[in-house]
Design an enzyme around this catalytic site. Sequence first.
Site, PDB file in Angstrom:
ATOM      1  N   SER A 413       0.816  -1.214   0.000  1.00 57.10           N
ATOM      2  CA  SER A 413       0.000   0.000   0.000  1.00 57.10           C
ATOM      3  C   SER A 413       0.849   1.262   0.000  1.00 57.10           C
ATOM      4  CB  SER A 413      -0.890   0.089   1.240  1.00 57.10           C
ATOM      5  OG  SER A 413      -1.185  -1.130   1.777  1.00 57.10           O
ATOM      6  N   GLU A 446      -5.694   0.007  -7.670  1.00 55.18           N
ATOM      7  CA  GLU A 446      -4.632   0.896  -8.152  1.00 55.18           C
ATOM      8  C   GLU A 446      -3.585   0.032  -8.843  1.00 55.18           C
ATOM      9  OE1 GLU A 446      -4.570   4.720  -5.055  1.00 55.18           O
ATOM     10  OE2 GLU A 446      -3.324   2.990  -4.601  1.00 55.18           O
TER      11      GLU A 446
END
Length: 696
Positions: A413, A446
């Site tokens: 992340s 993403e």
Amino acid sequence: MTDMASANDAGPVRLVRNAPVAVIEIDNPPVNATSQAVRAGLLAAIREVDRDPQISAAVIACAGRTFVAGADIREFGQPPQEPHLPDVINAIEACSKPVVAAVHGTALGGGCEIALACHARVADPGAGFGLPEVKLGLVPGAGGTQRLPRLVGLEAALDLVTSGRTVKAAEALRLGLIDRLSSGDLRRDAMELARELIDQPLRRTGELNVDAMNAEAASEGGADVRRKARGAEAPGRAAELVLLSASLPLQDGMARERETFLELRASRQSAALRHAFFAEREVTRLPGLDSIEPRPVQKIGIVGAGTMGSGIAIAFADAGFDVKVVETGEQALAAGQARITEVYDKQVASGRITAAARDERLRTIGYAVGISSLSDRDLVIEAVFEDLDVKRVLFRDLDAILPPGTVLATNTSYLDINLIAAATSRPADVVGLHFFSPANVMKLLEIVRTDRTAPDVIATGLSLAKRLRKIPVVCRVCDGFVGNRILSRYRLQAEYLLEEGALPHEVDAALEAFGFPMGPFAVSDLAGLDIAWARRKRLAPTRDPRERYVDIADRLCEAGRFGRKTGAGWYRYTGGKRQVDPFVTELVEEASRRRGLTRRSVPAEEIQSRIRAAIVNEACKILDERIVERPLDVDVVMMHGYGYPAWRGGPLFEADTVGLGPILDTVQERAERDGPGWDPADGLVSRAASGATFYP
Ligand code: 3HC
């Protein structure tokens, strides 16, 4: 059999005369939207059916992948052109001969309204029905709010119209929305039904009665809809219209509906939701990548069976991939397998999937200890502990066993994927695939490209997203990528607000009133405070000492309060409900004392505008640094990963409507008080100065 083009020869609607049942075929790719040409063609065809003595009944069917998917959204910015859809649909219902809808794909919005006005409906078993107008900030505009309750009753109509959800054909049949499921040949079955209806009294939906709902239930239902809508206007307005169907004749109800439809069509919320609709589709198209072929991927390897790894495994299994999950030891592997099985068991218990579907999906997931069994995989994604050294060692080991061409993905992340890729001999094959928790539910993905990721690897990420039914946003490497980078900024601002006088529940309430499903403190309790704590500790040596730092979260963690999973964090949890905790209030007040601040009451508007300014400023820096190419990439991330209200269109779309000047003023004020991290983004300053906007 003769064909007749009913509007004009090149028109999208043709009438196929096939005595005694004619077929009106709509062919307007990609989704048969009711453009002006379709409306004109349909009206002409219905008039012809009415007039021609050779025709005794008609079927309305569509060419291509779907029945009519609704009004043409691209026409919404222009003045309405005749014939209007409600008039066309009324003409279908008024036709003196039976008209049957033959539905495949999805009958949505205006498409569903066409079907509702037919005298009967037959559907392919895989078909879906819905009135999704509220998702575009609208109410149905061609009789949907008035005819649906006449067919399925008020309660079911309220649910469908205010949620905008699509029901599958089997449920539509149960509700009375359709008359028959097709047994295989949809057009033949629809023509058969049309033939049966010849010379029978016609069942016109608009002439059916609706039983009124008792006043108390109706007002409770309306209030419930408005509460769940979190600031979106359309669902509440749609509920009012549905309820009116019980007291008004069809035409009066339709007049009220049309008025509301036209009013909302011109509203800011509808413009924002239309932007959201097109942005979600536009993110998948990356300049320069259109002609690049993705690598073929069917076999997926997942390293790590924790919460993230399990969720990712489920997402791939649901989409029909062959999945193998590996862990370092038997115990961790068994725990992962149990976690995955539990998710599927819950889905069976709630009726979301059948037991057979669960068994089928569980069969597609294999389990093994150690990474050596991944050598036959097309793509391997790691979801192990968030530590750069751990990931680099893993990627070095994967590099040694995976054949050339295998895509190596990380679900990190925050970490620098360039450094992870550098641990391999094939950095071009390395990409970030950042899923959001729960990975099998959240839509956002993403796709993080490093400085060296090959274009066909990015294309592979995009094609995977499509198969997973996720919304992908391609970005470059930076700390936290798009979403988490913005989140850490506005979370900081939220903590400053605490020091100045607000309490966590007040900040959360202000942002929930803004339209977020949950405020940042409630979200942080849900996600767990420990991960962000570890990150803060990791970043501590590089923190700018001039930056205002709030240590309340650190103190909560030191007290063992990691959020919901430990029963306490920013709130205390009893029976799953969040409660204000005096312990936290005391910590917050003490933080203000240490900072030498006199606490004051902070108005909700100030909380909202400071958080919005923090988001827009960081988003603009992300654009300035070309982490993403387009404002819409940021808007999509914030709407789909972080709950930014879609009816506001995402932060940058909204910034244009709010005005960049006032946002810049707030940012400048924060920069003076809160430190250098809050300096205004160059792009914000220049746009505000020149009067430019994020969107043309
Ligand atoms: N109008 C114009 N264009 C539309 C459209 C519409 N109603 N629906 C879809 N499109 C376009 C998309 O923008 C996309 O274009 P692109 O290829 O240039 O990006 C293309 O059609 C294909 O759409 P998807 O990529 O979404 O294809 P899918 O197969 O994944 O989904 C769908 C198909 C389920 C029909 C989905 O497109 C959808 O949900 N569309 C919107 C449906 C809708 O909201 N209808 C209500 C409209 S409002 C209305 O009808 C008012 C009435 O009450 C008067």
